[in-house]
Design an enzyme around this catalytic site. Structure first.
Site, PDB file in Angstrom:
ATOM      1  N   HIS A  43     -14.900   8.559  31.866  1.00  0.00           N
ATOM      2  CA  HIS A  43     -14.623   9.907  32.348  1.00  0.00           C
ATOM      3  C   HIS A  43     -13.819  10.670  31.301  1.00  0.00           C
ATOM      4  O   HIS A  43     -13.288  10.082  30.360  1.00  0.00           O
ATOM      5  CB  HIS A  43     -13.820   9.849  33.657  1.00  0.00           C
ATOM      6  CG  HIS A  43     -12.451   9.260  33.492  1.00  0.00           C
ATOM      7  ND1 HIS A  43     -12.228   7.906  33.342  1.00  0.00           N
ATOM      8  CD2 HIS A  43     -11.213   9.850  33.423  1.00  0.00           C
ATOM      9  CE1 HIS A  43     -10.934   7.677  33.207  1.00  0.00           C
ATOM     10  NE2 HIS A  43     -10.292   8.846  33.231  1.00  0.00           N
ATOM     11  N   LYS A  45       0.861   9.071  37.739  1.00  0.00           N
ATOM     12  CA  LYS A  45      -0.005   8.115  38.428  1.00  0.00           C
ATOM     13  C   LYS A  45       0.297   6.732  37.874  1.00  0.00           C
ATOM     14  O   LYS A  45       0.358   6.549  36.661  1.00  0.00           O
ATOM     15  CB  LYS A  45      -1.487   8.449  38.201  1.00  0.00           C
ATOM     16  CG  LYS A  45      -2.439   7.508  38.941  1.00  0.00           C
ATOM     17  CD  LYS A  45      -3.882   7.844  38.595  1.00  0.00           C
ATOM     18  CE  LYS A  45      -4.853   6.994  39.426  1.00  0.00           C
ATOM     19  NZ  LYS A  45      -6.254   7.189  39.005  1.00  0.00           N
ATOM     20  N   ASP A  86     -10.525  13.461  31.357  1.00  0.00           N
ATOM     21  CA  ASP A  86      -9.494  13.931  32.289  1.00  0.00           C
ATOM     22  C   ASP A  86      -9.721  15.406  32.589  1.00  0.00           C
ATOM     23  O   ASP A  86     -10.008  16.203  31.690  1.00  0.00           O
ATOM     24  CB  ASP A  86      -8.094  13.718  31.694  1.00  0.00           C
ATOM     25  CG  ASP A  86      -7.698  12.249  31.673  1.00  0.00           C
ATOM     26  OD1 ASP A  86      -8.410  11.425  32.271  1.00  0.00           O
ATOM     27  OD2 ASP A  86      -6.659  11.928  31.052  1.00  0.00           O
ATOM     28  N   HIS A 144     -13.072   8.292  28.102  1.00  0.00           N
ATOM     29  CA  HIS A 144     -12.406   6.995  28.057  1.00  0.00           C
ATOM     30  C   HIS A 144     -12.637   6.248  29.364  1.00  0.00           C
ATOM     31  O   HIS A 144     -13.135   6.825  30.340  1.00  0.00           O
ATOM     32  CB  HIS A 144     -10.898   7.160  27.789  1.00  0.00           C
ATOM     33  CG  HIS A 144     -10.193   8.064  28.751  1.00  0.00           C
ATOM     34  ND1 HIS A 144     -10.325   9.446  28.742  1.00  0.00           N
ATOM     35  CD2 HIS A 144      -9.344   7.797  29.774  1.00  0.00           C
ATOM     36  CE1 HIS A 144      -9.602   9.977  29.700  1.00  0.00           C
ATOM     37  NE2 HIS A 144      -9.002   8.995  30.351  1.00  0.00           N
TER      38      HIS A 144
END
Length: 297
Positions: free
Chosen positions: A181, A162, A183, A237
Site C-alpha cells: 500500500h 499507531k 500511506d 511498502h
C-alpha cells in the site's frame, strides 16, 4: 539497493536538505539517523508499547475501538485478505498524540503507568523533527518553508500514533503483516523493534528496509505526492512477519484534519507546463475513496 540513510547531524544543512529532497523524489522512503530525539526516549517508547501488548486481553479491551465508532482510535485485532488471498494479521492501537485539542486520553492505555508521559514527550520531539523535514521538502519545491505544513492544514495538522503488533508466523505463504500500500496521509515517521519486516517497492523489486534501533523511517504519503504535483513519490511498502520473533512498529501519521481540503500547492501551478495533475479533495472523502478502491482522478 538499500533505502537511503540521511544523517541529520551533518553541520551542512543544505547538504542534508538536498539528501532529504532527493530521497523523497526517487524513493519516497528513507531513514534518518542522529535526528535529535533522545535514544533513551525511543527505548522507553518501545518498552511501554511492548508492555501494553503483553497485558491480558481484558486490559487491552479497556481502550478498544467502540463497535459503532466511525473513527480509527482504539485497540483492535484486524484480519483481512490481500490480493493473493493471504491473511493479513495485525493487532493494533490507534490514538492521536497531537494537537492537544484532538487528543482523547480515553484511548491511551492506563498501563504501563508511564505510557502517557512517554507519548507526550515523544509527540513534542517528533513534531519538531517532522516540521523540519516538511520545511526542507517545501524548499525542495522552490517554495516557502511553511508551504507544505500550511497546505496540510497548519495548526490543525494531526499526528496519529499507531502501534502494530505482528506475532511470529511460521508460514509466510499464508499470512502477511500488512498488504502492499501507499500511506494515505502526508508523511509518516516509523520506528520498530529489532525484528525486520518492512519492505519498500522500487524498480519492480521488493527491498528489505534495514534500520537501526535509533533510526526513524520516513515515508512520503499520498497527500504530499499530490500536494507536490507528483514531484515527491508516495512509497509503496508492505509489512512481513518474522518466523520466530514478534515484530512491533510505531508509525506516526502526519495528516490533515478530516474536513480540510488539500490539492497541488497553488504556488506550483504556473503556466501550461505546470498544470495540476491531481484534483482537490476534502481529506475524509479522499480517505473513503482510497479505502473503497474508487477512482481518484
Amino acid at each position: 539497493m538499500d533505502v537511503p540513510i540521511v544523517d541529520l547531524s551533518n553541520p551542512n544543512e543544505d547538504l542534508v536538505a538536498r539528501a532529504v529532497v532527493k530521497a523523497s523524489e526517487e524513493w519516497g522512503i528513507f531513514q534518518v539517523v542522529n535526528h535529535g530525539i533522545p535514544p533513551e526516549l525511543m527505548r522507553r517508547l518501545k518498552e511501554v508499547g511492548t508492555e501494553f501488548f503483553e497485558l491480558p486481553e481484558t486490559e487491552k479491551e479497556a481502550v478498544a475501538k467502540p463497535e459503532d465508532s466511525m473513527d480509527v482510535e482504539g485497540y483492535r485485532t484486524k484480519y483481512q485478505k490481500d490480493l493473493e488471498g493471504r491473511n493479513a494479521w495485525v493487532d493494533h492501537l490507534f490514538h492521536r498524540i497531537w494537537p492537544p485539542s484532538r487528543v482523547s486520553y480515553r484511548f491511551w492505555p492506563k498501563l504501563p503507568m508511564d505510557y502517557r508521559e512517554v507519548h507526550e514527550d515523544y509527540a513534542k520531539h517528533l513534531k519538531k523533527l517532522s516540521e523540519k523535514i516538511m520545511e526542507w521538502l517545501s524548499e525542495g519545491l522552490g517554495l516557502r518553508r511553511e508551504a507544505l505544513i500550511e497546505g496540510l492544514g497548519g495548526e490543525t495538522v494531526e499526528y496519529l500514533m499507531k502501534i502494530n503488533y505482528y506475532p511470529p508466523c511460521h508460514d509466510q505463504d499464508l499470512v502477511i503483516g500488512a498488504p502492499d500500500h501507499t500511506d494515505v496521509n502526508g508523511i509518516t515517521f516509523l520506528v520498530a523493534n529489532e525484528a525486520l519486516g518492512l519492505q519498500a517497492f522500487k524498480d519492480n523489486h521488493w527491498i528489505d528496509v534495514k534500520y537501526t534501533t535509533s533510526g526513524i523511517i520516513v515515508i512520503v504519503g499520498d497527500q504530499f505526492h499530490r500536494m507536490s504535483n507528483g514531484k515527491y513519490m508516495s512509497a509503496k511498502h508492505r509489512a512481513t512477519m518474522d518466523k520466530e520473533k514478534t515484530r512491533i512498529s510505531w508509525p506516526v501519521f502526519v495528516e490533515s484534519s478530516l474536513d480540510h481540503e488539500f490539492a497541488p500547492l497553488r504556488e506550483l501551478i504556473t503556466g501550461e507546463d505546470n498544470a495540476p495533475k491531481f484534483k482537490p479533495y476534502v481529506y475524509k472523502d479522499f480517505k473513503f475513496r482510497k479505502l473503497k478502491k474508487l477512482p481518484l482522478d
